[in-house]
Write a protein that holds these residues in place. Sequence first.
Motif, short mmCIF file in Angstrom:
data_model
loop_
_atom_site.label_atom_id
_atom_site.label_comp_id
_atom_site.label_asym_id
_atom_site.label_seq_id
_atom_site.Cartn_x
_atom_site.Cartn_y
_atom_site.Cartn_z
N ILE A 1 0.83 -1.21 0.00
CA ILE A 1 0.00 0.00 0.00
C ILE A 1 0.86 1.25 0.00
O ILE A 1 0.63 2.21 -0.75
CB ILE A 1 -0.95 -0.02 1.21
N VAL A 2 1.92 1.24 0.84
CA VAL A 2 2.79 2.42 0.94
C VAL A 2 3.57 2.63 -0.35
O VAL A 2 3.66 3.75 -0.88
CB VAL A 2 3.75 2.26 2.13
N LEU A 3 4.16 1.57 -0.89
CA LEU A 3 4.98 1.70 -2.09
C LEU A 3 4.16 2.15 -3.29
O LEU A 3 4.63 2.95 -4.11
CB LEU A 3 5.67 0.37 -2.40
N LEU A 4 2.93 1.66 -3.42
CA LEU A 4 2.09 2.05 -4.55
C LEU A 4 1.56 3.47 -4.39
O LEU A 4 1.34 4.17 -5.38
CB LEU A 4 0.92 1.08 -4.69
N ALA A 5 1.37 3.90 -3.16
CA ALA A 5 0.78 5.23 -2.93
C ALA A 5 1.76 6.35 -3.22
O ALA A 5 1.36 7.44 -3.65
CB ALA A 5 0.27 5.34 -1.50
N LEU A 6 3.06 6.13 -3.01
CA LEU A 6 4.03 7.21 -3.15
C LEU A 6 4.09 7.78 -4.58
O LEU A 6 3.86 8.97 -4.78
CB LEU A 6 5.41 6.72 -2.69
N PRO A 7 4.38 6.98 -5.61
CA PRO A 7 4.43 7.56 -6.96
C PRO A 7 3.06 7.87 -7.54
O PRO A 7 2.93 8.73 -8.42
CB PRO A 7 5.14 6.48 -7.79
N ILE A 8 2.01 7.20 -7.06
CA ILE A 8 0.67 7.45 -7.61
C ILE A 8 0.23 8.88 -7.31
O ILE A 8 -0.54 9.48 -8.07
CB ILE A 8 -0.32 6.41 -7.04
N THR A 9 0.71 9.46 -6.22
CA THR A 9 0.37 10.85 -5.90
C THR A 9 0.83 11.79 -7.00
O THR A 9 0.09 12.67 -7.45
CB THR A 9 1.00 11.25 -4.56
N PHE A 10 2.08 11.60 -7.48
CA PHE A 10 2.59 12.43 -8.56
C PHE A 10 1.80 12.20 -9.85
O PHE A 10 1.51 13.14 -10.59
CB PHE A 10 4.08 12.14 -8.80
#
Length: 431
Positions: A393-402
């Motif tokens: 969840i954390v790894l996918l959320a980081l770049p998805i914000t950009f």
Amino acid sequence: MKFGKSICVLNVGGTRYAFTREVIRDFPLRRVSRLHACATEKEVLELCDDYDRDRNEFFFDRHAQAFLFIMLYVRSGKLRFVPGVCELSFYTEMLYWGLESEHLDSCCQKRLDDRMSEIGLDSLSEGDVGVSGDESHSPDGASVQRMALTGRAKWLEKMRKAFEEPNSSLGAQLLASVSVIFVIVSMIMLCASTLPDWDTAKRNTVEEHRSIQDKHKIIEAVCIGWFTAECIVRFLVARDKWDFLRRPLNIIDVIAITPYYVTMAMARAGMPGAGLGVAGVILRVLRMMRVFWLMKLARHFLGLQTLGLTLTRCYREMVMLMVFVFVAMAIYSALAQLLEHGLDLGTQNQDYASIPAAAWWVIISMTTVGYGDVYPVTVGGRVLGGMCVVSGIVLLALPITFIYHSFVQCYHELKLRSARYARSLSAEILQ
């Protein structure tokens, strides 16, 4: 130009530029090139603010630094904003000299769109630009740049815009609607041909089978004919043929059209059946490749255009996302295989017999899909599973914000451009 000297001097805001008549005639800026066709001083003064016959000097009361950057565009082909100058002010200068927003580099286009979106402006008025009445109300309602084209070039430009820019005119919208209808019909026929009822119909009498097959072939041929004609016309009217061939959507068009002709060629060569070994497999694969016709809808729908533009601009973030996932997959799959199978504690889980097999469990856990077909049974494996889900969840959320912010920006840019086209289309209908 039937008066003055052979050397013409352009005085823009106090800065002088000297050119020969031949250069003036073929000058890329519409307002300057029109000077060559002027026969009287009255016609000249409709294009510039003042004229000195003795020195053959044309005065333009415009921004000197902005024109310097426009001249750099004439020489190098790259147009950027003047540092410290308002984007709208520079855009006004561009329109005065006959340039449009598409001449700007992509980064500057984005700045202009953001600026116009901030103030709720779709386009600039004629008074803001400062063009004369004769120029603003041209016979065909075209932009200043299009007025510089010859009759044949005008026709080619109109054809190009009709096929490439669906919102540019009423005729372009009609063509786009017809193209969308053909895409939908072709997809319906492709999906229907894979239904069990379709195969049952093929087992009926010979007459019924031939009737269904003939109707299908006619519809398919009409759709392919339209797509082929559309692709050929777009290629013929393209400004740069090589650039046309390199565009992803055009490559998809060729990929979607080619299988039909390959299938017909193989059928004429005596390989029409679907069960002829490798030839039959190739036929089935080529037939399914027609699903790429759906990508043609990207030309007509803002949502698909936004998605494509977002993926183009965020390819670095997409690569970063894939790297995160693959690194985590490698670590967690190795640990899962060790805990569930490799330690040989009497409870070997055969679903984790190898690292590649455990990688399937890792990817569906990190993406929180969790099919339930593979699951850990040991205490260590379950703890590892919880860590895998949380870290995913954390790894996918980081770049998805950009990627999300880029998607919003792309949507606003394309929406603004669409509003400009809609405004010009309304003016065309009213005229």
